[in-house]
Design an enzyme around this catalytic site. Structure first.
Site, PDB file in Angstrom:
ATOM      1  N   LYS A  78       0.847  -1.197   0.000  1.00 40.20           N
ATOM      2  CA  LYS A  78       0.000   0.000   0.000  1.00 40.20           C
ATOM      3  C   LYS A  78       0.877   1.240   0.000  1.00 40.20           C
ATOM      4  O   LYS A  78       1.887   1.293   0.708  1.00 40.20           O
ATOM      5  CB  LYS A  78      -0.916  -0.024   1.229  1.00 40.20           C
ATOM      6  N   SER A 153      -9.812   1.732   2.624  1.00 41.66           N
ATOM      7  CA  SER A 153      -8.902   2.476   1.781  1.00 41.66           C
ATOM      8  C   SER A 153      -7.840   1.628   1.085  1.00 41.66           C
ATOM      9  O   SER A 153      -7.227   2.093   0.119  1.00 41.66           O
ATOM     10  CB  SER A 153      -8.207   3.572   2.601  1.00 41.66           C
ATOM     11  N   SER A 177     -10.097  -0.470   6.912  1.00 45.59           N
ATOM     12  CA  SER A 177      -9.488  -0.350   5.583  1.00 45.59           C
ATOM     13  C   SER A 177      -8.815  -1.596   5.025  1.00 45.59           C
ATOM     14  O   SER A 177      -8.445  -1.606   3.851  1.00 45.59           O
ATOM     15  CB  SER A 177      -8.475   0.787   5.570  1.00 45.59           C
TER      16      SER A 177
END
Ligand code: GLN
Length: 499
Positions: A78, A153, A177
């Site tokens: 990420k 996210s 997330s």
């Protein structure tokens, strides 16, 4: 074995046995990304050079007789985690060209264990969002239906694993997330206990909640990754000094003797009928596999979202104060220092980030601090106490990971309906608990290209990762939902967001 679609456990075994090489796998995976990522949009940047370098090193170490737990396993990261020498953007204009000076501890541990860094994945800007639509840099589609969001996210990381563009990925979870997007994309997403995995090198959103965790195709793979990266790190004062029990080697095959708490306040009749049916079947499967269902109460869980949306923005307003055009990333020159701050932040942050900074600054300001921030902290304590009480009667709590499958792009236009996507994940985050999402079935919403995956959320007491992963593994093996459907073919000519 040379399939890039194998699990991490299988790949590590094959690379350690020198049946295939890390270099071959890395090259094949980059070719796969080249074919599919135009349509999916999981990655913000590929780190092909770095991947080759690491792959060569892994092959050399294995040839020299080392046995590496993640030998040759292709990893997506990420883009809020630092990897030295690579661009780390948090999917924000303000960090669009910023290069990490060092590597996050969690990432470093995986690379040292043989993982291959494929690239950095898309996310909601600064991890604020539940659909990946708040990325300032690109759009990411759900591989199950390219007209739908992957969740957020950690949407890019999850889409990469679901689309076969990575074997494992790292995400971060502040209020859901990792778990919500994992549910939306039909993969496993695991948030460990707060403090279990070092946050050093993770760009902070809400420091008392942020936690790094694995995303994978199987529970076993998440356990493998967790075992490598968990544990004390002197660089993160909130990382916990407590021995980490190995989890990947202690997974269980049935649920005999396991007490699963079913939360009264999360009654399934709040859900649409077809989705309710999936969760009813999931609870029945838990019983079939030997578990006993125990009703438990979380009377304050309904306050989770309101509590979170004071604490998380308050911490974000403080954490994001450092992005002022002086030391990091974007600088838009103004007439003086104050004007430079203002112009930089106005141009660099997206709407949702600005909204959070405003809410958080307000909640922390003198006169409102007691009414909002302090009360939210008290509510947080009550939520944690409710969980502690519930766990007196059960080993894990089961509930939906989200109330719906993935929705279409632009379906949630007001922030509040987006905030509610984390209704089932936020309470566990506020309590710091280990919690994961495992595939539990499918539903076909109106207008969908086909069946969309749903996730079962399992949560355990603080530091009970071993029990949690063991139980999740038994459920996964006893149901095998992930193998009941597969993602539709991804057209190599498509562009993300188009169906
Ligand atoms: N969707 C939640 C938010 O927007 C949670 C995000 C996260 O866990 N990073 O804050």
């Amino acid at each position: 074995m040379n399939s890039i679609d194998a699990t991490a456990t299988e790949i590590a075994r094959a690379v350690n046995a020198r049946e295939t090489s890390a270099v071959e796998l890395a090259d094949a995976m980059h070719a796969r990304i080249g074919e599919r990522d135009g349509a999916v949009g999981a990655y913000l940047s590929e780190t092909s050079e770095l991947a080759r370098e690491y792959a060569k090193r892994v092959d050399a170490r294995v040839a020299a007789g080392e046995r590496l737990p993640l030998a040759g396993v292709p990893l997506a990261i990420k883009d809020n985690m630092c990897v030295a020498g690579t661009v780390t953007t948090c999917a924000s204009k303000i960090l669009e060209h910023w290069i990490s000076p060092y590597t996050a501890t969690a990432v470093a541990r995986l690379l040292d264990a043989g993982a291959i860094p494929l690239g950095k994945t898309n996310m909601d800007e600064f991890a604020m969002g539940s659909s990946c639509e708040n990325s300032a840099l690109r759009k990411t589609a759900n591989p199950w239906d390219l007209g739908r969001v992957p969740g957020g996210s950690s949407g890019g990381s999850v889409a990469a694993v679901a689309a076969g563009e990575a074997t494992i990925a790292l995400g971060s979870d502040t209020g859901g997330s990792i778990r919500e997007p994992a549910a939306f994309c039909g993969v496993v997403g695991f948030k460990p206990t707060y403090g279990r995995v070092s946050r050093y090198g993770l760009i902070a959103f809400a420091s008392s909640l942020d936690q790094i965790g694995p995303i994978s195709k199987t529970v076993e793979d998440s356990a493998l990754v967790y075992d490598v990266m968990a544990g004390l790190d002197p660089m993160d004062a909130t990382s916990v000094d407590r021995p980490v029990e190995a989890t990947a080697t202690t997974l269980r095959e049935d649920l005999r003797g396991v007490r699963v708490g079913i939360v009264d306040e999360f009654a399934l009749d709040k859900l649409d009928a077809d989705i309710r049916a999936v969760y009813e079947a999931a609870y029945a499967d838990l019983v079939r596999l030997g578990a006993t269902l125990v009703p438990v109460k979380l009377p304050t869980a309904d306050y989770g979202v309101a509590t979170y949306y004071l604490i998380a923005p308050a911490e974000c307003s403080s954490n994001l104060a450092r992005f002022d055009g002086m030391r990091y990333g974007l600088r838009v020159e103004g007439a003086d220092v104050g004007a430079t701050y203002e112009a930089t932040r106005a141009a660099g942050f997206g709407d949702e980030v600005k909204r959070r900074i405003l809410i958080g600054t307000y909640a922390l300001s003198s006169g409102f601090y007691d009414a909002y921030y302090v009360r939210a902290q008290k509510a947080r304590t009550l939520i944690a106490a409710d969980f502690a009480k519930a766990f007196a009667d059960c080993d894990v709590i089961a509930c939906p990971s989200a109330s719906t499958p993935a929705f279409e792009f632009d379906a949630k236009s007001d922030p509040f309906s987006m905030y509610l996507m984390d209704y089932y994940t936020i309470p566990m985050s506020l309590a710091g608990l280990p919690s994961l999402s495992v595939p539990c079935g499918y539903a076909t919403p109106a207008g969908a290209a086909g069946p969309m995956p749903l996730g079962l959320e399992l949560s355990a007491p603080l530091f009970a990762e071993r029990a949690l992963l063991g139980i999740a593994h038994a459920y996964e093996r006893g149901t095998m939902h992930a193998s009941k459907q597969s993602i539709p073919a991804i057209p190599s000519s498509a562009t993300v967001g188009a169906r």
